[in-house]
Design a protein around this motif. Structure first.
Motif, short mmCIF file in Angstrom:
data_model
loop_
_atom_site.label_atom_id
_atom_site.label_comp_id
_atom_site.label_asym_id
_atom_site.label_seq_id
_atom_site.Cartn_x
_atom_site.Cartn_y
_atom_site.Cartn_z
N GLY A 6 9.37 3.46 -9.69
CA GLY A 6 8.19 2.65 -9.96
C GLY A 6 7.65 2.02 -8.70
N GLY A 7 7.30 0.74 -8.77
CA GLY A 7 6.71 0.03 -7.65
C GLY A 7 7.71 -0.25 -6.54
N GLN A 8 9.00 0.07 -6.80
CA GLN A 8 10.03 -0.20 -5.80
C GLN A 8 9.81 0.61 -4.54
OE1 GLN A 8 10.92 -2.99 -7.40
NE2 GLN A 8 12.76 -2.73 -6.21
N GLY A 9 9.20 1.78 -4.68
CA GLY A 9 9.08 2.72 -3.58
C GLY A 9 8.42 2.18 -2.32
N GLU A 12 10.55 0.77 0.66
CA GLU A 12 11.27 1.79 1.40
C GLU A 12 10.29 2.65 2.19
OE1 GLU A 12 12.43 1.88 -2.38
OE2 GLU A 12 13.21 0.06 -1.44
N LYS A 13 9.15 2.94 1.57
CA LYS A 13 8.16 3.82 2.18
C LYS A 13 7.59 3.19 3.44
CE LYS A 13 4.97 6.82 -0.11
NZ LYS A 13 3.83 6.91 -1.01
N VAL A 14 7.21 1.93 3.34
CA VAL A 14 6.66 1.23 4.49
C VAL A 14 7.78 0.38 5.10
CG1 VAL A 14 4.85 -0.35 5.31
CG2 VAL A 14 4.41 1.14 3.36
N CYS A 55 0.61 2.07 -0.52
CA CYS A 55 1.71 1.14 -0.26
C CYS A 55 1.36 0.17 0.86
CB CYS A 55 2.98 1.90 0.10
SG CYS A 55 3.88 2.45 -1.35
N TRP A 56 0.51 0.60 1.78
CA TRP A 56 0.17 -0.27 2.91
C TRP A 56 -0.50 -1.56 2.45
CZ3 TRP A 56 1.62 -1.19 7.62
CH2 TRP A 56 0.81 -1.96 8.45
N PRO A 57 -1.63 -1.47 1.70
CA PRO A 57 -2.22 -2.72 1.21
C PRO A 57 -1.27 -3.51 0.31
CG PRO A 57 -3.49 -0.81 0.47
CD PRO A 57 -2.46 -0.30 1.42
#
Length: 133
Positions: A6-9, A12-14, A55-57
């Motif tokens: 879900g939104g957890q990513g 880790e992604k950024v 994910c950045w914003p």
């Protein structure tokens, strides 16, 4: 990638720590008046802008809550990246990802509606059979 999650990513992604190190190595201080955008920097930042997408914003918004000064600094850096390298971190990549996501979910909804209709149709037929017999 494995997808899912879900939104957890986003955290880790950024990876802000890793990303900061990368910026220092490849871009230097873009906010410095005399600095220019190295081709390597532009290339790497474009890749990251695409990879981070929405994910950045999201991460910046989280910073806004936790550490407003850090958020302001990142926004400043983002502005410098935009003007010196011509790389936009947020709107473009995010918008296309959202479009893709909404199209995918729309298809899913249509599919599940069709399946529901088929199921209820089968149900109705079965009921009719029962009533007739």
């Amino acid at each position: 990638g494995g997808g899912g999650g879900g939104g957890q990513g986003c955290a880790e992604k950024v990876d802000m720590k890793g990303f900061t190190g990368l910026i220092e190595r490849e871009c230097g201080n873009l906010r410095d008046a005399g600095s220019v955008c190295a081709p390597m920097c532009k290339d790497t930042m474009e890749k990251h802008a695409q990879a981070f997408g929405c994910c950045w914003p999201t991460v910046l918004a989280a910073y806004q809550d936790i550490e407003p000064s850090a958020s302001a600094a990142w926004r400043e850096w983002q502005g410098a990246l935009d003007s010196k390298c011509g790389v936009r971190m947020d709107q473009e990549t995010c918008a296309t990802q959202q479009e893709e996501a909404s199209q995918a979910s729309l298809r899913k909804q249509v599919m599940s509606l069709k399946q529901q209709q088929q199921r209820s149709h089968t149900l109705v037929r079965a009921l009719l059979k029962k009533l007739k017999s």
